[in-house]
Design an enzyme around this catalytic site. Structure first.
Site, PDB file in Angstrom:
ATOM      1  CG  MET A   1     -79.093  49.629  48.334  1.00 36.69           C
ATOM      2  SD  MET A   1     -77.775  50.551  49.133  1.00 36.69           S
ATOM      3  CE  MET A   1     -78.296  52.243  48.873  1.00 36.69           C
ATOM      4  N   PRO A   2     -81.415  48.903  51.166  1.00 36.34           N
ATOM      5  CG  PRO A   2     -83.120  50.386  51.653  1.00 36.34           C
ATOM      6  CD  PRO A   2     -82.875  48.972  51.303  1.00 36.34           C
ATOM      7  CG  PHE A   3     -76.244  49.597  53.270  1.00 33.41           C
ATOM      8  CD1 PHE A   3     -76.508  48.257  53.051  1.00 33.41           C
ATOM      9  CD2 PHE A   3     -75.513  50.295  52.321  1.00 33.41           C
ATOM     10  CE1 PHE A   3     -76.058  47.629  51.890  1.00 33.41           C
ATOM     11  CE2 PHE A   3     -75.059  49.670  51.171  1.00 33.41           C
ATOM     12  CZ  PHE A   3     -75.328  48.338  50.954  1.00 33.41           C
TER      13      PHE A   3
END
Lengths: 62, 62, 62, 62, 62, 62
Positions: B1-3
């Site tokens: 995360m983030p993607f």
């Protein structure tokens, strides 16, 4: 509805996806209070050159 | 995360995707204040018959 | 085209997203050989009750 | 912008996708008040082993 | 199935989305040869600080 | 990795999402042979005016 999309590395067998789709559908239907018939599961398979973490392609990992 | 998911026309080399994944990860980690190890980058490659703009498939453009 | 989607926890400032969008666009344009003007960046912000890892919502983590 | 993504089972012809992209673009431009030139349409084609409903893969249906 | 996702800037009226959903469904059903009842349309609305093109947030454009 | 995205109508409680995230993670880990710690689950909640089937918004259904 709901629609469940699973992004994963390619390489699972049809049998694995069959079992996963069944179990995910049950999990969603039971806990989100929907009919199993309304649940869709989609698998998006990624090759190892199309996924990276920590800035590095999976194709370059050992 | 983030993607981070990148939708793009197919045809880039592995080397281009390797460099892009590295630079995108750096950009995200630096400006969104996350560890590079937590950043995932996914490439979704599209054929020219699966992308259109202005109502016209890229396969039909010159 | 390309379209870059960033899934992230909510809570970043506009300034952080401004800088991230600029840096991601540069990274994509340089390494995937496209014009910056053709690059779109989308942020999908998630609340902590809409993201889980290891089977546990981020809202339940400390 | 807008970006329209269509998830569908593989198997349509290029002609079908050509016509669909054109008609979707018109529908979006007319009703959402945007220029057709700003509308992108993406087709994500799924094999029958990558889509399930009611807990069952389409590959296992008759 | 098919599932149609429309990423767009927030700000359309319900009436505009009502008409767009109807017209997109017709376009998909007619050209991709599916029943209208099987078509789902999803709108993902984006704020102007969550969309950028050319490295610049829409919130920063005039 | 894998990343599981669930598109659903808004309105579930945190407790329902908590249970669903846990059960989906178990289903994915067991059948796709991955560690639970590597599984991410994302909920995308939709308002009834942002989802349509059969050409009709859910906001307009009874």
């Amino acid at each position: 509805m709901p629609f469940v999309t699973v992004e994963l590395l390619a390489g699972r067998t049809v049998e694995q996806k069959r079992k996963a789709a069944e179990a995910i559908t049950q999990a969603v239907a039971e806990h989100l209070k929907v009919q199993p018939a309304s649940v869709y599961v989609i698998f998006h398979e990624l090759s190892r050159e199309n996924l990276a973490s920590d800035g590095k392609l999976f194709a370059d990992r050992q």
